[in-house]
Design a protein around this motif. Sequence first.
Motif, PDB file in Angstrom:
ATOM      1  N   LEU A   1      18.830 -32.874 -53.703  1.00 42.83           N
ATOM      2  CA  LEU A   1      19.929 -33.949 -53.157  1.00 42.83           C
ATOM      3  C   LEU A   1      21.566 -33.486 -53.622  1.00 42.83           C
ATOM      4  O   LEU A   1      22.289 -33.546 -52.787  1.00 42.83           O
ATOM      5  CB  LEU A   1      19.739 -35.169 -53.496  1.00 42.83           C
ATOM      6  CG  LEU A   1      20.832 -36.271 -52.854  1.00 42.83           C
ATOM      7  CD1 LEU A   1      21.020 -36.299 -51.447  1.00 42.83           C
ATOM      8  CD2 LEU A   1      20.559 -37.725 -53.445  1.00 42.83           C
ATOM      9  N   THR A   2      21.467 -33.216 -54.961  1.00 43.11           N
ATOM     10  CA  THR A   2      22.962 -32.717 -55.554  1.00 43.11           C
ATOM     11  C   THR A   2      23.542 -31.551 -54.610  1.00 43.11           C
ATOM     12  O   THR A   2      24.525 -31.460 -54.428  1.00 43.11           O
ATOM     13  CB  THR A   2      22.577 -32.695 -56.886  1.00 43.11           C
ATOM     14  OG1 THR A   2      22.090 -33.862 -57.686  1.00 43.11           O
ATOM     15  CG2 THR A   2      23.978 -32.007 -57.822  1.00 43.11           C
ATOM     16  N   GLU A   3      22.443 -30.461 -54.526  1.00 43.78           N
ATOM     17  CA  GLU A   3      22.881 -29.255 -53.625  1.00 43.78           C
ATOM     18  C   GLU A   3      23.363 -29.389 -52.352  1.00 43.78           C
ATOM     19  O   GLU A   3      24.094 -28.893 -51.710  1.00 43.78           O
ATOM     20  CB  GLU A   3      21.766 -28.399 -53.776  1.00 43.78           C
ATOM     21  CG  GLU A   3      21.626 -27.646 -54.974  1.00 43.78           C
ATOM     22  CD  GLU A   3      20.681 -26.737 -54.785  1.00 43.78           C
ATOM     23  OE1 GLU A   3      19.522 -26.955 -54.321  1.00 43.78           O
ATOM     24  OE2 GLU A   3      20.432 -25.708 -55.602  1.00 43.78           O
ATOM     25  N   ARG A   4      22.986 -30.637 -51.727  1.00 41.90           N
ATOM     26  CA  ARG A   4      23.310 -31.169 -50.403  1.00 41.90           C
ATOM     27  C   ARG A   4      24.714 -32.002 -50.059  1.00 41.90           C
ATOM     28  O   ARG A   4      25.200 -31.936 -49.235  1.00 41.90           O
ATOM     29  CB  ARG A   4      22.187 -31.747 -49.665  1.00 41.90           C
ATOM     30  CG  ARG A   4      21.009 -31.124 -49.557  1.00 41.90           C
ATOM     31  CD  ARG A   4      19.757 -31.981 -48.902  1.00 41.90           C
ATOM     32  NE  ARG A   4      20.225 -32.880 -47.790  1.00 41.90           N
ATOM     33  CZ  ARG A   4      19.828 -34.250 -47.917  1.00 41.90           C
ATOM     34  NH1 ARG A   4      18.749 -34.405 -48.830  1.00 41.90           N
ATOM     35  NH2 ARG A   4      20.023 -35.284 -47.201  1.00 41.90           N
ATOM     36  N   ILE A   5      25.275 -32.576 -51.331  1.00 44.03           N
ATOM     37  CA  ILE A   5      26.452 -33.119 -51.454  1.00 44.03           C
ATOM     38  C   ILE A   5      27.475 -32.170 -51.007  1.00 44.03           C
ATOM     39  O   ILE A   5      27.647 -31.129 -51.622  1.00 44.03           O
ATOM     40  CB  ILE A   5      26.683 -33.446 -52.696  1.00 44.03           C
ATOM     41  CG1 ILE A   5      25.769 -34.734 -53.282  1.00 44.03           C
ATOM     42  CG2 ILE A   5      28.149 -34.419 -52.588  1.00 44.03           C
ATOM     43  CD1 ILE A   5      25.717 -35.162 -54.627  1.00 44.03           C
ATOM     44  N   PRO A   6      28.231 -32.562 -49.890  1.00 43.30           N
ATOM     45  CA  PRO A   6      29.455 -31.533 -49.475  1.00 43.30           C
ATOM     46  C   PRO A   6      30.511 -31.327 -50.557  1.00 43.30           C
ATOM     47  O   PRO A   6      30.692 -32.533 -51.151  1.00 43.30           O
ATOM     48  CB  PRO A   6      29.705 -32.224 -48.198  1.00 43.30           C
ATOM     49  CG  PRO A   6      28.737 -33.209 -47.625  1.00 43.30           C
ATOM     50  CD  PRO A   6      28.105 -33.495 -49.033  1.00 43.30           C
ATOM     51  N   PRO A   7      30.990 -30.250 -50.408  1.00 42.89           N
ATOM     52  CA  PRO A   7      32.256 -30.076 -51.259  1.00 42.89           C
ATOM     53  C   PRO A   7      33.291 -31.155 -50.963  1.00 42.89           C
ATOM     54  O   PRO A   7      33.300 -31.532 -49.698  1.00 42.89           O
ATOM     55  CB  PRO A   7      32.670 -28.519 -50.609  1.00 42.89           C
ATOM     56  CG  PRO A   7      31.431 -27.943 -50.370  1.00 42.89           C
ATOM     57  CD  PRO A   7      30.853 -28.920 -49.587  1.00 42.89           C
ATOM     58  N   GLY A   8      33.780 -31.608 -52.144  1.00 42.23           N
ATOM     59  CA  GLY A   8      34.954 -32.661 -52.065  1.00 42.23           C
ATOM     60  C   GLY A   8      34.390 -33.954 -51.686  1.00 42.23           C
ATOM     61  O   GLY A   8      35.168 -35.176 -51.532  1.00 42.23           O
TER      62      GLY A   8
END
Length: 110
Positions: free
Chosen positions: A22-29
């Motif tokens: 899930l952390t990897e899916r959080i978009p930049p910004g």
Amino acid sequence: MPGVTNLQPPELPPYAESVLDLTERIPPGRVMTYGDVAEYLGRGGPRQVGRVMALYGAGVPWWRVVRADGRPLPDHEHRALPEYRAEGTPLRLVGGEPRVDLRLARWDGS
């Protein structure tokens, strides 16, 4: 080779794998709080998410998971702030201390 063993890395616990995915899916910004991550996954709580991040989070964008008040991982603010600036994460000053502006940066997982 004599004296060398084939050491396999320990298997990642399923909950930890879910948190890191899930952390990897959080978009930049954008960010999620520790509690947001637990709620999204439907199990664990903020402390469990924090423990996963402390043990296994170095290989993911850990700065995108913050405390409920918008502060990054304790004692890592100096490493998180350049990431926030590079990604354009909305920040605000609280008592002279930069924090993520959750009202603008919070991601709901959709």
